[in-house]
Design a protein around this motif. Structure first.
Motif, PDB file in Angstrom:
ATOM      1  N   LYS A 155       5.182   5.741   4.765  1.00 22.78           N
ATOM      2  CA  LYS A 155       5.447   5.819   6.204  1.00 22.78           C
ATOM      3  C   LYS A 155       6.740   5.087   6.558  1.00 22.78           C
ATOM      4  O   LYS A 155       7.564   5.592   7.337  1.00 22.78           O
ATOM      5  CB  LYS A 155       4.267   5.223   6.980  1.00 22.78           C
ATOM      6  CG  LYS A 155       4.427   5.311   8.494  1.00 22.78           C
ATOM      7  CD  LYS A 155       3.208   4.719   9.208  1.00 22.78           C
ATOM      8  CE  LYS A 155       3.398   4.797  10.711  1.00 22.78           C
ATOM      9  NZ  LYS A 155       2.237   4.194  11.445  1.00 22.78           N
TER      10      LYS A 155
ATOM     11  N   GLN B 202       1.380   3.110   3.410  1.00 21.61           N
ATOM     12  CA  GLN B 202       2.222   2.361   4.346  1.00 21.61           C
ATOM     13  C   GLN B 202       3.682   2.392   3.918  1.00 21.61           C
ATOM     14  O   GLN B 202       4.587   2.518   4.757  1.00 21.61           O
ATOM     15  CB  GLN B 202       1.719   0.925   4.448  1.00 21.61           C
ATOM     16  CG  GLN B 202       0.355   0.790   5.095  1.00 21.61           C
ATOM     17  CD  GLN B 202      -0.134  -0.639   5.125  1.00 21.61           C
ATOM     18  OE1 GLN B 202       0.485  -1.539   4.549  1.00 21.61           O
ATOM     19  NE2 GLN B 202      -1.266  -0.877   5.804  1.00 21.61           N
TER      20      GLN B 202
ATOM     21  N   ASP C 291       0.845  -1.179   0.000  1.00 19.44           N
ATOM     22  CA  ASP C 291       0.000   0.000   0.000  1.00 19.44           C
ATOM     23  C   ASP C 291       0.890   1.242   0.000  1.00 19.44           C
ATOM     24  O   ASP C 291       1.855   1.318   0.775  1.00 19.44           O
ATOM     25  CB  ASP C 291      -0.913  -0.006   1.223  1.00 19.44           C
ATOM     26  CG  ASP C 291      -1.767   1.238   1.324  1.00 19.44           C
ATOM     27  OD1 ASP C 291      -2.713   1.374   0.538  1.00 19.44           O
ATOM     28  OD2 ASP C 291      -1.459   2.092   2.182  1.00 19.44           O
TER      29      ASP C 291
END
Length: 261
Positions: free
Chosen positions: A11, A8, A5
């Protein structure tokens, strides 16, 4: 199955838990699996995150739109007229795919929207919905890539089917051209059907005779380019009568030299 994703991944990169190397001169190719656009997501430097079949995860200072333009610029011929003709013949309004026959780069958002995430359709086994996003499962069934879509999943799913048909049509033209020149056949079309299984739109067009043969397609693209050129000459030089003469000479030359026109 491992799910990738974009949010994600961003991050993990921002927290330095994942550190892909920067590829300054990366170019989209058949080895590209997915390319996420990172513009405006707070990362300093990289504008796209790419998963390459041979090199793994990479960061690029170029946006996905820039990478698409670079790919088009490296093509040995002007690809856009052929792409547009295929869209027209299939009756498609929005452009979601750059088709290259052996591979196709698809975005759930229209390519002209700028910030687009790209997935290589030849790498895809199936498409489903997961957590409100389009989930593209790879050929091995071990990885899944999530891409956001505008509006509804049904429309995005339809855009994917149209993109597959578009690439199949472009591929058929390229195969016809290769066969004409006596070159070795490309990848078996049955394999392409297996990888890009949903060809119903193209099959329907073929049954009704709406799809052009490669020579007709080339003639139509050539004529469109010539008409654009004549229009440009007329606007720039105010030579309407001379433009008519140029068109006459062009048509006469085509009659005389049909073998190379």
């Amino acid at each position: 199955m491992r799910v990738y994703d974009k949010k994600q991944l961003v991050k993990l990169i921002s927290e330095e838990k994942q550190c892909p190397k920067m590829a300054q001169n990366y170019r989209l190719s058949p080895a590209t699996i997915v390319a996420y656009d990172l513009t405006g997501l707070g990362l300093d430097g990289p504008k796209s995150l790419i998963l390459d079949q041979e090199q793994g995860f990479l960061l690029s200072p170029a946006s996905t739109s820039s990478l698409l333009r670079q790919l088009l610029a490296s093509c040995p011929f002007d690809l856009w007229p052929l792409e547009h003709l295929a869209y027209d013949k299939l009756g498609l309004r929005d452009q979601h795919v750059l088709s290259l026959g052996h591979y196709a780069l698809f975005s759930p958002k229209a390519l002209k929207s700028g910030r687009v995430d790209l997935i290589a359709l030849q790498q895809v086994r199936s498409i489903r919905e997961l957590d409100g996003q389009m989930a593209f499962v790879d050929q091995s069934g071990c990885r899944c890539f999530l891409l956001e879509y505008p509006r509804t999943f049904a429309r995005a799913r339809k855009a994917a089917r149209e993109a597959i048909a578009h690439n199949a049509l472009i591929g058929s033209w390229l195969h016809q051209t290769e066969e004409f020149f006596g070159c070795r056949a490309c990848i078996d079309q049955r394999q392409s059907k297996r990888q890009l299984a949903e060809r119903s739109l193209l099959d329907q067009q073929l049954k009704t005779g709406k799809c052009l043969a490669v020579k007709e397609a080339a003639d139509q693209v050539r004529q469109t380019c010539w008409e654009d050129y004549l229009h440009l000459v007329g606007d720039e030089l105010w030579l309407d009568e001379q433009v008519g003469d140029l068109d006459y000479f062009w048509r006469e030359n085509r009659k005389k030299h049909q073998w190379h026109c």
